[in-house]
Design a protein around this motif. Structure first.
Motif, short mmCIF file in Angstrom:
data_model
loop_
_atom_site.label_atom_id
_atom_site.label_comp_id
_atom_site.label_asym_id
_atom_site.label_seq_id
_atom_site.Cartn_x
_atom_site.Cartn_y
_atom_site.Cartn_z
N VAL A 135 7.91 3.09 7.30
CA VAL A 135 9.10 3.16 8.15
C VAL A 135 10.19 2.24 7.62
CG1 VAL A 135 9.99 2.76 10.49
CG2 VAL A 135 7.78 3.85 10.18
N VAL A 136 9.80 1.07 7.13
CA VAL A 136 10.78 0.13 6.56
C VAL A 136 11.41 0.73 5.31
CG1 VAL A 136 11.05 -2.15 5.51
CG2 VAL A 136 9.64 -1.89 7.54
N GLU A 137 10.60 1.41 4.50
CA GLU A 137 11.14 2.08 3.31
C GLU A 137 12.13 3.18 3.70
OE1 GLU A 137 9.57 4.79 -0.42
OE2 GLU A 137 8.11 3.67 0.78
N LEU A 138 11.77 3.98 4.69
CA LEU A 138 12.67 5.02 5.18
C LEU A 138 13.95 4.40 5.73
CD1 LEU A 138 13.29 7.97 5.90
CD2 LEU A 138 12.08 7.58 8.06
N CYS A 139 13.83 3.29 6.41
CA CYS A 139 14.98 2.59 6.98
C CYS A 139 15.97 2.19 5.88
CB CYS A 139 14.50 1.38 7.76
SG CYS A 139 15.84 0.40 8.44
N ARG A 140 15.45 1.70 4.77
CA ARG A 140 16.33 1.32 3.65
C ARG A 140 17.11 2.52 3.13
NH1 ARG A 140 11.59 -1.74 1.24
NH2 ARG A 140 11.76 -3.78 2.20
N LYS A 141 16.43 3.65 3.01
CA LYS A 141 17.10 4.87 2.53
C LYS A 141 18.16 5.34 3.52
CE LYS A 141 13.10 6.37 -0.11
NZ LYS A 141 12.02 7.35 -0.22
N ILE A 142 17.83 5.29 4.80
CA ILE A 142 18.78 5.73 5.82
C ILE A 142 19.97 4.77 5.88
CG2 ILE A 142 19.07 5.96 8.33
CD1 ILE A 142 16.36 7.35 8.38
N ARG A 143 19.71 3.50 5.72
CA ARG A 143 20.81 2.52 5.72
C ARG A 143 21.77 2.80 4.56
NH1 ARG A 143 18.31 -2.87 5.78
NH2 ARG A 143 18.15 -2.62 8.02
N ARG A 144 21.22 3.16 3.39
CA ARG A 144 22.06 3.48 2.23
C ARG A 144 22.90 4.72 2.48
NH1 ARG A 144 17.67 2.30 -1.39
NH2 ARG A 144 17.15 4.50 -1.33
N ARG A 145 22.34 5.71 3.18
CA ARG A 145 23.03 6.99 3.39
C ARG A 145 23.63 7.12 4.79
NH1 ARG A 145 22.28 10.49 -1.00
NH2 ARG A 145 24.04 11.39 0.07
N ARG A 146 23.79 6.02 5.48
CA ARG A 146 24.25 6.00 6.87
C ARG A 146 25.56 6.77 7.06
NH1 ARG A 146 27.69 2.82 9.66
NH2 ARG A 146 27.27 2.53 11.86
#
Length: 132
Positions: free
Chosen positions: A53-64
């Motif tokens: 989930v933390v890894e997914l969070c990083r990706k979503i934060r980049r593509r916010r």
């Protein structure tokens, strides 16, 4: 029978499911509310201590910004995913229709037209000069 508490004592499965559901509902909200919910989701996911989930969070934060841009007009890739699903789950892959004329028993099959060659004489040294 094992209970969820026995199989997932730290509650990671339940928290992962909650975060997934919050993220799934994001496109169905107005843009302003979706922006606030995404910010809240990023905070909760980054503090979840679940590595995936933390890894997914990083990706979503980049593509916010891209994610919020697609929520506004209501874009969806559902049709593309459905078509892709049909291709991937068809036993022989995608079969496009062929361009044949229906064959009738009283007619011979259609033949492709043949075109005359563009150059009727062989190219020699002299003919080659005329073509230039």
């Amino acid at each position: 029978m094992e209970t969820l508490e026995d199989t997932d004592p730290r509650g990671q499965l339940y928290r992962s499911w909650q975060l997934k559901e919050l993220l799934r509902m994001l496109p169905h909200q107005p843009v302003g509310q979706a922006e606030a919910e995404l910010k809240r989701w990023i905070f909760r996911a980054s503090h979840s201590r679940i590595p995936e989930v933390v890894e997914l969070c990083r990706k979503i934060r980049r593509r916010r910004d891209d994610i919020l841009r697609t929520i506004g007009p209501g874009y969806s890739n559902a049709r593309l995913e459905a078509f892709n699903n049909k291709i991937n789950h068809h036993p022989h892959g995608l079969r496009l229709p062929t361009r044949r004329q229906p064959h009738r028993h009283d007619q011979t099959p259609m033949q492709r037209p043949t075109h005359p060659p563009t150059n009727t004489h062989p190219l020699t040294h002299e003919n080659n000069r005329r073509l230039k």
